[in-house]
Design an enzyme around this catalytic site. Structure first.
Site, PDB file in Angstrom:
ATOM      1  N   ARG A 150       0.855  -1.198   0.000  1.00  0.00           N
ATOM      2  CA  ARG A 150       0.000   0.000   0.000  1.00  0.00           C
ATOM      3  C   ARG A 150       0.886   1.241   0.000  1.00  0.00           C
ATOM      4  NH1 ARG A 150      -3.462   0.386   5.237  1.00  0.00           N
ATOM      5  NH2 ARG A 150      -4.373  -1.493   4.285  1.00  0.00           N
TER       6      ARG A 150
ATOM      7  N   HIS B  22       1.691  -2.075   5.635  1.00  0.00           N
ATOM      8  CA  HIS B  22       1.499  -2.398   4.218  1.00  0.00           C
ATOM      9  C   HIS B  22       2.477  -1.620   3.341  1.00  0.00           C
ATOM     10  CE1 HIS B  22      -2.207  -4.857   4.218  1.00  0.00           C
ATOM     11  NE2 HIS B  22      -2.542  -4.165   5.298  1.00  0.00           N
TER      12      HIS B  22
ATOM     13  N   ASP C 243      -3.478  -8.445   3.614  1.00  0.00           N
ATOM     14  CA  ASP C 243      -4.816  -8.718   4.137  1.00  0.00           C
ATOM     15  C   ASP C 243      -5.429  -9.779   3.235  1.00  0.00           C
ATOM     16  OD1 ASP C 243      -4.491  -6.676   5.999  1.00  0.00           O
ATOM     17  OD2 ASP C 243      -5.484  -5.187   4.740  1.00  0.00           O
TER      18      ASP C 243
ATOM     19  N   GLU D 229      -7.504  -7.871  13.760  1.00  0.00           N
ATOM     20  CA  GLU D 229      -7.956  -8.143  12.393  1.00  0.00           C
ATOM     21  C   GLU D 229      -7.556  -9.552  11.976  1.00  0.00           C
ATOM     22  OE1 GLU D 229      -7.489  -3.478  10.869  1.00  0.00           O
ATOM     23  OE2 GLU D 229      -6.095  -5.020  10.145  1.00  0.00           O
TER      24      GLU D 229
ATOM     25  N   HIS E  31      -5.202  -9.892   8.763  1.00  0.00           N
ATOM     26  CA  HIS E  31      -3.996  -9.073   8.647  1.00  0.00           C
ATOM     27  C   HIS E  31      -2.753  -9.845   9.104  1.00  0.00           C
ATOM     28  CE1 HIS E  31      -2.038  -4.944   9.092  1.00  0.00           C
ATOM     29  NE2 HIS E  31      -1.204  -5.718   9.766  1.00  0.00           N
TER      30      HIS E  31
END
Length: 221
Positions: free
Chosen positions: A90, A135, A142, A200, A203
């Site tokens: 990301r 990320h 994810d 999460e 994750h």
């Protein structure tokens, strides 16, 4: 003939110039059977809009992460299962977009679907959004598990990116099947060198990641 050769060389140089940073790979080149659905390329995410920095639905990670994911994929395939990735590398540009969105408290278009029980002003404090993301270091993903025959995602008890207690990996109010699916995902990912994030279930970050202090900002394309 010369102009054809020149055009070929120029095209090759252009492709090379657009390549990934050293140490990064396209997952399709390492583990081509892994499915990808980059939610931040589209509207189906907690912001309700495509996120800056995501130009194509293409999965990128550090090469070491991609190789570890291939091992996970190979093991799951023996059970007619496989990985589906919702987010991988990301860019920092995207993280900045998250931060900007989080500060506009009246923008709650996707609240009912993604954070019905969390006040938007507390998304930072409660650890759902941060100004820096693992990320962006290239070794966090994810993901979930899919049935290779049907293409359907296994039931994990809450959707991807749902901000709430039901997404915590230790959440107990689940069916036996949901617990079984979460356990399979956690155990398999950990077996091949990934650590999880308690809030999460989807994750994971590669242990010993190659760029632990570097946050990259090249676009996803």
């Amino acid at each position: 003939m010369k102009w054809i050769l020149t055009l070929f060389l120029l095209t090759s140089l252009a492709i090379q110039s657009q390549g990934l940073p050293k140490g990064f790979s396209y997952i399709k080149d390492v583990a081509p059977t892994i499915q990808g659905e980059l939610r931040y390329c589209y509207n189906n995410n907690f912001m309700g809009t495509p996120v800056n920095g995501y130009e194509e639905n293409i999965l990128i990670t550090t090469t070491s992460t991609a190789k570890a994911l291939k091992k996970v994929q190979d093991e799951l395939a023996t059970k007619n299962l496989g990985l589906k990735i919702f987010d991988a590398y990301r860019p920092q540009t995207a993280v900045n977009h998250f931060v900007k969105w989080a500060r506009v408290l009246n923008d709650t278009v996707m609240k009912e679907q993604y954070y019905p029980e969390v006040n938007k002003r507390y998304l930072f404090k409660q650890g759902y959004i941060a100004s820096k993301s693992g990320h962006s270091r290239g070794s966090t993903v994810d993901l979930t598990i899919v049935n290779l025959k049907t293409g359907e995602e296994l039931d994990m008890g809450s959707p991807f990116d749902f901000f709430g207690i039901s997404s915590h990996i230790m959440y107990e109010n689940l069916t036996d099947e949901q617990k079984k699916n979460r356990t399979l995902l956690q155990k398999t990912m950990r077996k091949y060198g990934f650590r999880s994030y308690i809030k999460e279930w989807w994750h994971f970050t590669l242990r010993g990641e190659p760029f632990p202090k570097t946050y990259f900002d090249f676009p996803v394309k």
